[in-house]
Design a protein around this motif. Structure first.
Motif, PDB file in Angstrom:
ATOM      1  N   ASP A   1       0.798  -1.232   0.000  1.00  0.00           N
ATOM      2  CA  ASP A   1       0.000   0.000   0.000  1.00  0.00           C
ATOM      3  C   ASP A   1       0.829   1.280   0.000  1.00  0.00           C
ATOM      4  N   PHE A   2       1.879   1.324   0.834  1.00  0.00           N
ATOM      5  CA  PHE A   2       2.697   2.526   0.983  1.00  0.00           C
ATOM      6  C   PHE A   2       4.164   2.173   0.813  1.00  0.00           C
ATOM      7  N   THR A   3       4.913   3.093   0.185  1.00  0.00           N
ATOM      8  CA  THR A   3       6.311   2.828  -0.135  1.00  0.00           C
ATOM      9  C   THR A   3       7.164   4.057   0.131  1.00  0.00           C
TER      10      THR A   3
ATOM     11  N   SER B   1       8.308  -1.358   1.146  1.00  0.00           N
ATOM     12  CA  SER B   1       6.891  -1.230   0.845  1.00  0.00           C
ATOM     13  C   SER B   1       6.110  -2.142   1.777  1.00  0.00           C
ATOM     14  N   ALA B   2       5.056  -1.580   2.394  1.00  0.00           N
ATOM     15  CA  ALA B   2       4.256  -2.343   3.355  1.00  0.00           C
ATOM     16  C   ALA B   2       2.827  -1.818   3.349  1.00  0.00           C
ATOM     17  N   ASN B   3       1.954  -2.579   3.976  1.00  0.00           N
ATOM     18  CA  ASN B   3       0.574  -2.138   4.126  1.00  0.00           C
ATOM     19  C   ASN B   3       0.486  -1.042   5.181  1.00  0.00           C
TER      20      ASN B   3
ATOM     21  N   PHE C   1      28.527   5.451  -2.901  1.00  0.00           N
ATOM     22  CA  PHE C   1      27.092   5.419  -3.131  1.00  0.00           C
ATOM     23  C   PHE C   1      26.482   6.663  -2.498  1.00  0.00           C
ATOM     24  N   MET C   2      25.813   7.457  -3.307  1.00  0.00           N
ATOM     25  CA  MET C   2      25.129   8.650  -2.824  1.00  0.00           C
ATOM     26  C   MET C   2      23.645   8.322  -2.776  1.00  0.00           C
ATOM     27  N   ILE C   3      22.971   8.737  -1.702  1.00  0.00           N
ATOM     28  CA  ILE C   3      21.547   8.456  -1.579  1.00  0.00           C
ATOM     29  C   ILE C   3      20.756   9.758  -1.587  1.00  0.00           C
ATOM     30  N   SER C   4      19.567   9.703  -2.165  1.00  0.00           N
ATOM     31  CA  SER C   4      18.697  10.872  -2.271  1.00  0.00           C
ATOM     32  C   SER C   4      17.793  10.970  -1.046  1.00  0.00           C
ATOM     33  N   VAL C   5      17.018  12.041  -1.004  1.00  0.00           N
ATOM     34  CA  VAL C   5      15.971  12.131   0.013  1.00  0.00           C
ATOM     35  C   VAL C   5      14.872  11.143  -0.384  1.00  0.00           C
ATOM     36  N   PRO C   6      14.088  10.672   0.575  1.00  0.00           N
ATOM     37  CA  PRO C   6      13.057   9.676   0.255  1.00  0.00           C
ATOM     38  C   PRO C   6      11.943  10.239  -0.623  1.00  0.00           C
ATOM     39  N   THR C   7      11.459   9.397  -1.501  1.00  0.00           N
ATOM     40  CA  THR C   7      10.215   9.634  -2.221  1.00  0.00           C
ATOM     41  C   THR C   7       9.209   8.678  -1.612  1.00  0.00           C
ATOM     42  N   VAL C   8       8.079   9.192  -1.184  1.00  0.00           N
ATOM     43  CA  VAL C   8       7.069   8.348  -0.557  1.00  0.00           C
ATOM     44  C   VAL C   8       5.792   8.412  -1.379  1.00  0.00           C
ATOM     45  N   PHE C   9       5.092   7.294  -1.452  1.00  0.00           N
ATOM     46  CA  PHE C   9       3.867   7.272  -2.240  1.00  0.00           C
ATOM     47  C   PHE C   9       2.959   6.150  -1.794  1.00  0.00           C
ATOM     48  N   GLU C  10       1.707   6.301  -2.175  1.00  0.00           N
ATOM     49  CA  GLU C  10       0.694   5.286  -1.924  1.00  0.00           C
ATOM     50  C   GLU C  10       0.372   4.621  -3.252  1.00  0.00           C
ATOM     51  N   GLY C  11       0.256   3.301  -3.250  1.00  0.00           N
ATOM     52  CA  GLY C  11      -0.066   2.580  -4.480  1.00  0.00           C
ATOM     53  C   GLY C  11       1.092   2.622  -5.467  1.00  0.00           C
ATOM     54  N   MET C  12       0.759   2.731  -6.751  1.00  0.00           N
ATOM     55  CA  MET C  12       1.764   2.780  -7.816  1.00  0.00           C
ATOM     56  C   MET C  12       1.570   4.057  -8.620  1.00  0.00           C
ATOM     57  N   PRO C  13       2.435   5.069  -8.409  1.00  0.00           N
ATOM     58  CA  PRO C  13       2.289   6.306  -9.174  1.00  0.00           C
ATOM     59  C   PRO C  13       2.614   6.093 -10.645  1.00  0.00           C
ATOM     60  N   THR C  14       1.838   6.723 -11.504  1.00  0.00           N
ATOM     61  CA  THR C  14       2.032   6.548 -12.948  1.00  0.00           C
ATOM     62  C   THR C  14       3.317   7.198 -13.435  1.00  0.00           C
TER      63      THR C  14
ATOM     64  N   LYS D   1       8.423 -10.480   7.285  1.00  0.00           N
ATOM     65  CA  LYS D   1       7.183 -10.646   8.046  1.00  0.00           C
ATOM     66  C   LYS D   1       7.480 -10.177   9.461  1.00  0.00           C
ATOM     67  N   TRP D   2       6.691  -9.199   9.918  1.00  0.00           N
ATOM     68  CA  TRP D   2       6.859  -8.649  11.252  1.00  0.00           C
ATOM     69  C   TRP D   2       5.483  -8.445  11.870  1.00  0.00           C
ATOM     70  N   ASN D   3       5.276  -9.000  13.044  1.00  0.00           N
ATOM     71  CA  ASN D   3       4.014  -8.792  13.758  1.00  0.00           C
ATOM     72  C   ASN D   3       2.799  -9.128  12.878  1.00  0.00           C
ATOM     73  N   ASN D   4       2.897 -10.206  12.130  1.00  0.00           N
ATOM     74  CA  ASN D   4       1.849 -10.641  11.194  1.00  0.00           C
ATOM     75  C   ASN D   4       1.639  -9.687  10.015  1.00  0.00           C
ATOM     76  N   HIS D   5       2.604  -8.825   9.741  1.00  0.00           N
ATOM     77  CA  HIS D   5       2.548  -7.939   8.583  1.00  0.00           C
ATOM     78  C   HIS D   5       3.618  -8.377   7.591  1.00  0.00           C
ATOM     79  N   GLU D   6       3.321  -8.259   6.316  1.00  0.00           N
ATOM     80  CA  GLU D   6       4.292  -8.573   5.276  1.00  0.00           C
ATOM     81  C   GLU D   6       4.755  -7.286   4.624  1.00  0.00           C
ATOM     82  N   ALA D   7       6.055  -7.203   4.372  1.00  0.00           N
ATOM     83  CA  ALA D   7       6.649  -6.043   3.711  1.00  0.00           C
ATOM     84  C   ALA D   7       7.739  -6.542   2.774  1.00  0.00           C
TER      85      ALA D   7
END
Length: 123
Positions: free
Chosen positions: A16-18, A34-36, A81-94, A110-116
């Motif tokens: 759901d969210f990434t 990415s996780a629910n 390796f240089m890393i950027s600031v995070p991009t966050v989104f819900e679902g799959m952006p076009t 799998k953590w606390n019955n959640h899958e990621a």
């Protein structure tokens, strides 16, 4: 952690969210988690104490977790390796563009019955 696997770049493995971080420098690519919603909500409750987080809170947590993951990747793979600031989104952006011909290393969690998924893609 479950059994990691390789995936060709014919699409991302998403929940759901990434939170995604771009990687540049000696190699190009990305790392993301990415996780629910429920998993990020449980993390927010555990770390911050908010029991009913907003969508903004969920996206912030996705970004923070992706930052931690990317920082660990950088620490293990070197300062080139240089890393950027995070991009966050819900679902799959076009408009999301991922590098072509990138094999992705997928780590199911799998953590606390959640899958990621933690996914690393480098060319």
């Amino acid at each position: 952690m479950k059994v990691p696997y390789l995936k060709e770049s014919d699409g991302l493995v998403l929940k759901d969210f990434t939170g995604m971080i771009g990687i540049s420098g000696s190699r190009q690519g990305f790392v993301y988690i990415s996780a629910n919603r429920e998993m990020f909500a449980d993390l927010i409750n555990m770390f911050i104490g908010i029991e009913d987080p907003s969508e903004e809170d969920i996206l912030d947590m996705a970004g923070e977790i992706s930052n931690v993951v990317a920082g660990n990747v950088r620490a293990n793979l070197g300062a080139n390796f240089m890393i950027s600031v995070p991009t966050v989104f819900e679902g799959m952006p076009t408009e999301l563009q991922i590098p072509e011909n990138v094999t992705m290393y997928v780590i199911p969690i799998k953590w606390n019955n959640h899958e990621a998924f933690v996914v690393l893609g480098l060319d």
